[in-house]
Scaffold this active site. Sequence first.
Site, mmCIF file in Angstrom:
data_model
loop_
_atom_site.group_PDB
_atom_site.id
_atom_site.type_symbol
_atom_site.label_atom_id
_atom_site.label_comp_id
_atom_site.label_asym_id
_atom_site.label_seq_id
_atom_site.Cartn_x
_atom_site.Cartn_y
_atom_site.Cartn_z
ATOM 1 N N GLY A 19 15.362 18.069 -0.996
ATOM 2 C CA GLY A 19 15.683 18.039 -2.417
ATOM 3 C C GLY A 19 16.501 19.244 -2.842
ATOM 4 O O GLY A 19 16.370 19.726 -3.969
ATOM 5 N N SER A 21 19.694 19.621 -3.391
ATOM 6 C CA SER A 21 20.952 19.416 -4.107
ATOM 7 C C SER A 21 20.844 19.819 -5.577
ATOM 8 O O SER A 21 21.857 19.904 -6.277
ATOM 9 C CB SER A 21 21.394 17.952 -4.006
ATOM 10 O OG SER A 21 20.464 17.094 -4.655
ATOM 11 N N ARG A 22 19.614 20.090 -6.046
ATOM 12 C CA ARG A 22 19.447 20.423 -7.464
ATOM 13 C C ARG A 22 18.119 21.134 -7.683
ATOM 14 O O ARG A 22 17.275 21.222 -6.791
ATOM 15 C CB ARG A 22 19.493 19.148 -8.314
ATOM 16 C CG ARG A 22 18.362 18.171 -8.019
ATOM 17 C CD ARG A 22 18.568 16.839 -8.730
ATOM 18 N NE ARG A 22 17.528 15.865 -8.404
ATOM 19 C CZ ARG A 22 16.414 15.683 -9.122
ATOM 20 N NH1 ARG A 22 16.206 16.407 -10.201
ATOM 21 N NH2 ARG A 22 15.519 14.776 -8.764
ATOM 22 N N VAL A 72 13.406 10.666 2.179
ATOM 23 C CA VAL A 72 12.155 11.221 2.697
ATOM 24 C C VAL A 72 10.989 10.250 2.568
ATOM 25 O O VAL A 72 9.916 10.492 3.126
ATOM 26 C CB VAL A 72 11.806 12.562 2.015
ATOM 27 C CG1 VAL A 72 12.830 13.628 2.369
ATOM 28 C CG2 VAL A 72 11.671 12.405 0.500
ATOM 29 N N TYR A 163 1.955 11.150 -10.674
ATOM 30 C CA TYR A 163 2.468 12.467 -10.285
ATOM 31 C C TYR A 163 1.313 13.429 -10.001
ATOM 32 O O TYR A 163 1.317 14.151 -9.004
ATOM 33 C CB TYR A 163 3.352 12.994 -11.413
ATOM 34 C CG TYR A 163 4.058 14.294 -11.117
ATOM 35 C CD1 TYR A 163 5.226 14.322 -10.369
ATOM 36 C CD2 TYR A 163 3.563 15.497 -11.612
ATOM 37 C CE1 TYR A 163 5.891 15.508 -10.123
ATOM 38 C CE2 TYR A 163 4.214 16.694 -11.370
ATOM 39 C CZ TYR A 163 5.383 16.697 -10.625
ATOM 40 O OH TYR A 163 6.030 17.886 -10.380
ATOM 41 N N LYS A 167 0.522 15.132 -6.343
ATOM 42 C CA LYS A 167 0.500 16.585 -6.164
ATOM 43 C C LYS A 167 -0.898 17.076 -5.772
ATOM 44 O O LYS A 167 -1.032 18.023 -4.989
ATOM 45 C CB LYS A 167 0.965 17.282 -7.446
ATOM 46 C CG LYS A 167 2.432 17.069 -7.777
ATOM 47 C CD LYS A 167 3.361 17.536 -6.665
ATOM 48 C CE LYS A 167 4.816 17.622 -7.138
ATOM 49 N NZ LYS A 167 5.736 18.001 -6.054
#
Length: 255
Positions: A19, A21-22, A72, A163, A167
Amino acid sequence: MAEHEASARRAPCCALVTGASRGIGAAVARRLARDGAGLIVHYHSSRDRAEAVAAECLALGAPFAQVASADVRSSADIQALKESLEQAGRMPDILVHAAGTAHYGLLEDLEEEAWDDIQHVHLKAAYGLAKRFGPTMSWRRSGRIVHVSSVWGVVGAAGEAAYSAAKGGLNGLTKALARELAFAGVTVNAVAPGLVETDMLAELALSELAELRAEVPMKRFADPDEVAELVRFLTLGDAGYITGQVIGLTGGWRM
């Protein structure tokens, strides 16, 4: 003892950041580059952004910075990524799993497909990455794995059940892997930020952001670079005896 300590302080030469790229992933890549790590800048679909981050890493002093595409969520993609890096002689000494997505909404409105997607991006991907890159770290008797988690994985969040669950599972996986890999000198930790100034906040209204910011004792959200600095310490700093920890970065919001 001195030889062991010197080895523990040696900066690994190659870091794979998912991840990257940002957001937090890009900040981590740039921060590790400043300390001389070579970078594998992973992306899923934003090749132009990833190439821009790789160019920044080279400008900051990275000995190399290459982009690598993989979904991924896919075991086959992670395996292909592993094989390509192995062939190039760039198996990572550092693995930072920062790829992630968010979903806002009540559980009763959450479709199973969306639930599965969140679990796969955050948790299944961490399993797949550790399964394929962890053994080489164990064989080398050196390695650092950092999972970018969230405060919601510790305390939970209404409207973010998927989420929070992903996590929370990531935090549990972090602790289990830390126990499994400790014998080989490989550390596994998670960083658990509160709200961070990234585009993942785009779905929240300005009024909601203002209310959340007011709850934080420091009256601001974290900057991605602040998260990256903690990751740098856990990977390139003198943190060889820190493992199995979920470290909060919340400005005092959740203690």
